[in-house]
Enzyme design. Structure first.
Site, mmCIF file in Angstrom:
data_model
loop_
_atom_site.group_PDB
_atom_site.id
_atom_site.type_symbol
_atom_site.label_atom_id
_atom_site.label_comp_id
_atom_site.label_asym_id
_atom_site.label_seq_id
_atom_site.Cartn_x
_atom_site.Cartn_y
_atom_site.Cartn_z
ATOM 1 N N THR A 1 -4.056 5.680 -21.979
ATOM 2 C CA THR A 1 -3.881 4.362 -21.386
ATOM 3 C C THR A 1 -2.460 3.920 -21.736
ATOM 4 O O THR A 1 -1.788 4.539 -22.568
ATOM 5 C CB THR A 1 -4.894 3.342 -21.934
ATOM 6 O OG1 THR A 1 -4.829 3.365 -23.348
ATOM 7 C CG2 THR A 1 -6.302 3.635 -21.468
ATOM 8 N N ASP B 1 -6.916 13.152 -25.456
ATOM 9 C CA ASP B 1 -6.920 11.756 -24.992
ATOM 10 C C ASP B 1 -6.208 10.933 -26.064
ATOM 11 O O ASP B 1 -6.770 10.650 -27.121
ATOM 12 C CB ASP B 1 -8.375 11.307 -24.810
ATOM 13 C CG ASP B 1 -8.481 9.858 -24.365
ATOM 14 O OD1 ASP B 1 -7.494 9.102 -24.491
ATOM 15 O OD2 ASP B 1 -9.577 9.469 -23.902
ATOM 16 N N TYR C 1 0.849 -1.203 0.000
ATOM 17 C CA TYR C 1 0.000 0.000 0.000
ATOM 18 C C TYR C 1 0.876 1.242 0.000
ATOM 19 O O TYR C 1 1.864 1.300 0.741
ATOM 20 C CB TYR C 1 -0.890 0.034 1.252
ATOM 21 C CG TYR C 1 -2.337 -0.221 0.910
ATOM 22 C CD1 TYR C 1 -2.997 0.621 0.026
ATOM 23 C CD2 TYR C 1 -3.027 -1.286 1.460
ATOM 24 C CE1 TYR C 1 -4.325 0.381 -0.314
ATOM 25 C CE2 TYR C 1 -4.343 -1.523 1.119
ATOM 26 C CZ TYR C 1 -4.993 -0.687 0.235
ATOM 27 O OH TYR C 1 -6.281 -0.916 -0.105
ATOM 28 N N GLU D 1 -0.582 4.857 -0.604
ATOM 29 C CA GLU D 1 -1.404 6.031 -0.943
ATOM 30 C C GLU D 1 -0.586 7.309 -0.809
ATOM 31 O O GLU D 1 0.146 7.487 0.169
ATOM 32 C CB GLU D 1 -2.628 6.093 -0.034
ATOM 33 C CG GLU D 1 -3.697 5.130 -0.490
ATOM 34 C CD GLU D 1 -4.789 4.940 0.537
ATOM 35 O OE1 GLU D 1 -4.528 5.116 1.729
ATOM 36 O OE2 GLU D 1 -5.907 4.592 0.121
ATOM 37 N N LYS E 1 -2.262 0.119 -25.116
ATOM 38 C CA LYS E 1 -2.645 0.016 -26.526
ATOM 39 C C LYS E 1 -1.367 0.057 -27.368
ATOM 40 O O LYS E 1 -0.534 -0.835 -27.250
ATOM 41 C CB LYS E 1 -3.663 1.103 -26.860
ATOM 42 C CG LYS E 1 -4.954 0.973 -26.026
ATOM 43 C CD LYS E 1 -6.025 1.928 -26.446
ATOM 44 C CE LYS E 1 -7.328 1.698 -25.706
ATOM 45 N NZ LYS E 1 -7.498 2.510 -24.517
ATOM 46 N N ARG F 1 -2.229 -2.905 -18.572
ATOM 47 C CA ARG F 1 -3.456 -2.113 -18.447
ATOM 48 C C ARG F 1 -3.251 -1.064 -17.367
ATOM 49 O O ARG F 1 -3.021 -1.419 -16.205
ATOM 50 C CB ARG F 1 -4.631 -3.013 -18.039
ATOM 51 C CG ARG F 1 -5.261 -3.587 -19.202
ATOM 52 C CD ARG F 1 -6.359 -4.547 -19.035
ATOM 53 N NE ARG F 1 -6.408 -5.108 -20.361
ATOM 54 C CZ ARG F 1 -6.989 -4.518 -21.402
ATOM 55 N NH1 ARG F 1 -7.667 -3.390 -21.241
ATOM 56 N NH2 ARG F 1 -6.920 -5.044 -22.589
HETATM 57 N N1 DSN Z 1 -12.089 0.187 -25.151
HETATM 58 C C1 DSN Z 1 -11.146 0.985 -25.885
HETATM 59 C C2 DSN Z 1 -11.156 0.683 -27.334
HETATM 60 O O1 DSN Z 1 -11.358 -0.461 -27.682
HETATM 61 O O2 DSN Z 1 -10.928 1.566 -28.135
HETATM 62 C C3 DSN Z 1 -11.318 2.422 -25.617
HETATM 63 O O3 DSN Z 1 -11.143 2.634 -24.279
#
Ligand code: DSN
Length: 428
Positions: free
Chosen positions: A221, A195, A50, A52, A224, A230
């Site tokens: 994120t 974003d 932990y 925080e 990707k 993730r």
């Molecule tokens: N779920 C994602 C996508 O597939 O584009 C976006 O957050």
């Protein structure tokens, strides 16, 4: 592995998922295959602690080592994106966007973001999402050809005077002109959020222009095109006040506002195993080879688009500049849902997707969304894309022919056998 003896049921499922991935073509553009080093960090003892707060300012003892991990992740994020400040704690992309709203807006304030059916994200103002219920969300669409319509975006901004304008898409196949959004935001006095979840890896690899010195705040994120675990990050410029105290909502204060929004605003303890894995992924993305990877993603996407067009399929905007494309299947009388299902059966994973001004519903839209990041991670190149485009076209044109489906399934397996995935990993 311990799990193979301690929990056979989960071990078997993980093995089944590994084999599904190995034997299929993963073409959902938001998915990828991380390195074994990222998997090592993600499955590490970091999960036990932990912590925080932020490095040097925690609410728990024993944080001296996780502090070093988080500081390294932050330094690498700042270097990779050329920003002054990085918060690496958001649990994923939606919480990262929620944190930006929480930092910069009051409930009821107006936000302007892309409509989900035109490539936006739920958190950009979908009516059934927090962003569309707690805030007054206004959505822009696109031109008939699928390109962004800056006249519409500007006139909506002038009419509704949003406090936040959002650019960044889950299904937009073209280069985003960040400066045009900046100019509109400045004209109406709005904050500008970029974003970059889908294209973060392309930005690091210099295959897409960066908004990192143009937007006020950037969310991404990490799983990707960036090819990490993730997780998510919030990037901005300027300094965090010390101590991290309540400050007015000005541009200079954005780093402080963001840090306070994450904790104490919204989250508890950071996921230190994820932070470690983000740091590993960022170090990989900072290597020269990653530029080649990003370049190949785009070359592959262009080759795939060309192959599908040559086979008579229609693509929204007529092609792609990035890692993804949307095929509009209306002229074939095949729905996106049927295409997704039938492609899945032969080992090609895509997702159904709306096309601009879709006459069908989002649950059974006219298109499918496809991308190349995961296939490129497996080492596939333009020749493979040409073949895959032909296979997809043949399948959607012969969706009810089981013999043809079986033939294509065999071809998919022949192709995937050439590109072993995680050959050193076995769960059961
Ligand atoms: N779920 C994602 C996508 O597939 O584009 C976006 O957050």
């Amino acid at each position: 592995m311990n799990i193979s003896t301690t929990d056979k049921e989960i071990a078997n499922y993980l093995q089944e998922e590994l084999e599904r991935s190995q034997n299929g073509l993963e073409m959902i553009p938001s998915e990828n295959f991380v390195s074994e080093a990222v998997l090592d960090a993600l499955g590490s003892i970091g999960t036990n602690k932990y912590s925080e707060g932020y490095p040097g300012k925690r609410y728990y003892g024993g944080c001296q080592v996780v502090d070093k991990i988080e500081l390294l992740a932050i330094e690498r994020a700042k270097q990779a994106f050329n920003v002054d400040h990085a918060n690496v704690q958001p649990y994923s992309g939606s919480p990262a966007n929620l944190a930006v709203y929480y930092a910069l807006l009051d409930p009821g304030d107006t936000v302007l973001g892309a409509n989900l059916s035109f490539g936006g994200h739920m958190t950009h103002g979908l009516k059934v999402n927090f962003s569309g219920t707690l805030y007054n969300a206004v959505n822009y669409t696109a031109k008939k050809d699928g390109y962004l319509d800056f006249n519409e975006i500007r006139s909506l901004a002038l009419k509704h005077k949003p406090k936040l304008i959002i650019a960044g898409f889950t299904a937009y196949p073209r280069i985003i002109d960040w400066q045009k959004f900046r100019d509109i935001a400045d004209e109406v006095g709005a904050f500008f959020l970029a974003d970059i979840a889908h294209i973060a890896g392309l930005i690091i690899g210099e295959e897409h222009p960066s908004p990192c010195r143009i937007a006020d705040v950037i969310t991404t994120t990490t799983h990707k095109t960036l090819r990490g675990p993730r997780g998510a990050m919030i990037l901005s410029n300027g300094k965090v006040s010390n101590p991290i105290k309540k400050v007015p909502r000005t541009k200079e204060n954005i780093p402080t506002l963001i840090d306070r929004a994450i904790i104490p605003g919204l989250q508890g303890g950071p996921h230190n195993h994820t932070t470690a894995a983000i740091a590993v992924a960022l170090s990989e993305a900072l290597k020269p080879e990653f530029k080649n990877y990003a370049k190949q993603i785009v070359l592959n996407a262009k080759a795939l688009a060309k192959s599908m067009i040559d086979e008579g399929l229609e693509l929204v905007t007529g092609g792609t500049d990035n890692h993804l494309m949307i095929a509009d299947l209306s002229n074939l009388n095949v729905s996106g849902k049927d295409a997704e299902h039938n492609l899945d059966e032969i080992g090609i994973t895509v997702n159904k997707n709306t096309v601009p001004f879709d006459s069908r519903s989002p649950f059974d839209p006219s298109g499918i969304r496809l991308g190349t990041p995961a296939l490129t991670s497996r080492g596939m190149k333009e020749d493979d894309m040409k073949l895959i485009g032909q296979l997809i076209a043949r399948l959607v044109k012969n969706i009810n022919d089981n013999n043809i489906k079986e033939e294509i399934k065999k071809q998919v397996l022949e192709l995937t056998n050439k590109y072993p995935l995680y050959p050193g990993i076995k769960y059961n």
